[in-house]
Design an enzyme around this catalytic site. Structure first.
Site, PDB file in Angstrom:
ATOM      1  N   HIS A 102      -3.951   6.879   3.167  1.00 41.87           N
ATOM      2  CA  HIS A 102      -4.082   5.603   2.423  1.00 41.87           C
ATOM      3  C   HIS A 102      -5.610   5.304   2.924  1.00 41.87           C
ATOM      4  O   HIS A 102      -6.002   5.272   4.112  1.00 41.87           O
ATOM      5  CB  HIS A 102      -3.174   4.531   2.921  1.00 41.87           C
ATOM      6  CG  HIS A 102      -3.593   3.154   2.356  1.00 41.87           C
ATOM      7  ND1 HIS A 102      -3.840   2.790   1.148  1.00 41.87           N
ATOM      8  CD2 HIS A 102      -3.433   1.837   3.013  1.00 41.87           C
ATOM      9  CE1 HIS A 102      -4.131   1.472   1.079  1.00 41.87           C
ATOM     10  NE2 HIS A 102      -3.945   1.023   2.192  1.00 41.87           N
ATOM     11  N   ASN A 151     -10.148  -0.964  -0.019  1.00 42.06           N
ATOM     12  CA  ASN A 151      -8.579  -0.785   0.094  1.00 42.06           C
ATOM     13  C   ASN A 151      -8.195  -1.221  -1.404  1.00 42.06           C
ATOM     14  O   ASN A 151      -8.038  -2.459  -1.790  1.00 42.06           O
ATOM     15  CB  ASN A 151      -8.023  -1.309   1.186  1.00 42.06           C
ATOM     16  CG  ASN A 151      -6.611  -1.283   1.190  1.00 42.06           C
ATOM     17  OD1 ASN A 151      -5.968  -0.954   0.624  1.00 42.06           O
ATOM     18  ND2 ASN A 151      -6.003  -1.907   2.157  1.00 42.06           N
ATOM     19  N   CYS A 170       0.727  -1.198   0.035  1.00 46.56           N
ATOM     20  CA  CYS A 170      -0.029  -0.051   0.108  1.00 46.56           C
ATOM     21  C   CYS A 170       0.808   1.262   0.105  1.00 46.56           C
ATOM     22  O   CYS A 170       0.343   2.466  -0.476  1.00 46.56           O
ATOM     23  CB  CYS A 170      -0.900  -0.037   1.251  1.00 46.56           C
ATOM     24  SG  CYS A 170      -1.894  -1.357   1.229  1.00 46.56           S
TER      25      CYS A 170
END
Ligand code: COA
Length: 337
Positions: free
Chosen positions: A260, A290, A119
């Site tokens: 994020h 996500n 990520c």
């Protein structure tokens, strides 16, 4: 531009793409023992986009990249470095997804490689682009975060399958002499002692592809969710406070805090610790889930397309992911509206 003139790295544009198919919480209720209420309460996610089986990560990336290059006002041949942050590459070993993307875009004979930082990949990539540009080695870097995360999700595991989605975001980072346009600072770090918090155990040199690997489902993402959650909040809060303090920028001066998008509760906890106003915090997790390396550029693109991101707006990015890796960045948006 003479070599004695300082060169800065500026984010000139942003673009993003999500595949059209939506996987809603109601769809997931039919697949695993979960509920819309649980997912929304624990994560903030309502839906995520999922690519068709014949669509690869590079296909998502190319759509985002085309927009980013056009919005930067560049021709494809003016790009001199292609970086793709991904943990769901088209091919696990070689060639890199960046090479495939370059070919699909008709960008030939330039350096192209992937970044593996889960990520954190996009912000890691930003630090690489900055270094290449400030050293004078490159002028126009195409930086992409792209994931077909659904390709490594076990849709019988309720603890992970509710979280992830597919998508891509891209930015053009270019050389400038104007210091006010340049990336201010980037922190990027890692701690491999937490490797087992978030991982895909196979395929790789530890567990090469085999029937046993498939039978045991080792090709799917595994996560220690609760432990990762706690560490993410602690690490990110410390990291963003440090980068703001180091650069003498109070949190209220940030126009857009772009974290994020893993879990709304993590975003809220870090935002609260910084005493951020609600209008400063960018939240897209409810509609995309996500999307790993794609999540930050996709979120920046959302505010760009809503007309909320203006030339000169100061952004604070922060991210946390498998590795474990984490990173934060302070930069103005230097693109046209
Ligand atoms: N639906 C219903 N119940 C679920 C569920 C689901 N989809 N997933 C897990 N549960 C259950 C668990 O089985 C557990 O049940 P038990 O108490 O009977 O054992 C209970 O919910 C609590 O599980 P826990 O894992 O402690 O929940 P949580 O509040 O930590 O939320 C996550 C789980 C995954 C949403 C959360 O931990 C998270 O977001 N983690 C971090 C993700 C992240 O930041 N990743 C890093 C960057 S990519």
């Amino acid at each position: 531009m003479s070599r004695s003139t300082p060169i800065y790295a500026a984010m000139r544009s942003i673009g993003a793409y999500v595949p059209p198919k939506i996987l809603s919480n109601a769809d997931l209720e039919k697949m695993v023992d979960t509920s819309d209420e649980w997912i929304v309460k624990r994560t903030g996610i309502r839906e995520r986009h999922i690519a068709d089986p014949d669509v690869a990560t590079s296909d998502l990336a190319v759509e985002a990249a085309r927009d980013a290059i056009a919005r930067a006002g560049l021709e494809h041949e003016e790009i001199d470095l292609v970086l793709c942050a991904t943990v769901t590459p088209d091919y696990f070993n070689m060639p890199s997804t960046a090479c495939i993307i370059s070919d699909k875009l008709g960008i030939r004979n330039v350096q192209a490689f992937d970044i593996s930082a889960a990520c954190s990949g996009f912000v890691y990539g930003l630090s690489i682009a900055k270094a290449f540009i400030e050293s004078g080695m490159k002028r126009n870097v195409l930086l992409i975060g792209a994931e077909k995360f659904s390709s490594i999700v076990d849709y019988t595991d309720r603890s992970t399958c509710i979280l992830f989605g597919d998508g891509a975001g891209a930015a053009v980072i270019s050389a400038t002499e104007n210091r006010d346009e340049g990336i201010v600072d980037i922190h990027a770090s890692a701690d491999g002692s937490y490797a087992d918090f978030l991982m895909t155990p196979a395929p790789g040199s530890v567990h090469p592809a085999s029937c046993e690997v498939i039978e045991q489902g080792l090709q799917y993402v595994k996560m220690k969710g609760n432990e990762t959650f706690k560490l993410a909040v602690k690490t990110l809060t410390k990291d963003v406070k440090e980068i703001l303090e180091k650069n003498g920028i109070p949190a209220e001066k940030i126009d857009h805090f772009v974290p994020h998008q893993a879990n709304y509760r993590i975003i809220k906890a870090v935002g609260d610790a910084l005493k951020m106003r609600e209008d400063q915090i960018i939240v897209t997790v409810e509609k995309y889930g996500n999307t790993s390396a794609a999540s930050i550029p996709m979120a920046i693109n959302d505010i760009y397309e809503e007309g909320r991101l203006r030339y000169g707006d100061l952004m604070l990015l922060d991210t946390f992911g498998g590795g474990l890796t984490w990173a934060s960045a302070l930069l103005p948006f230097a693109g046209k509206n």
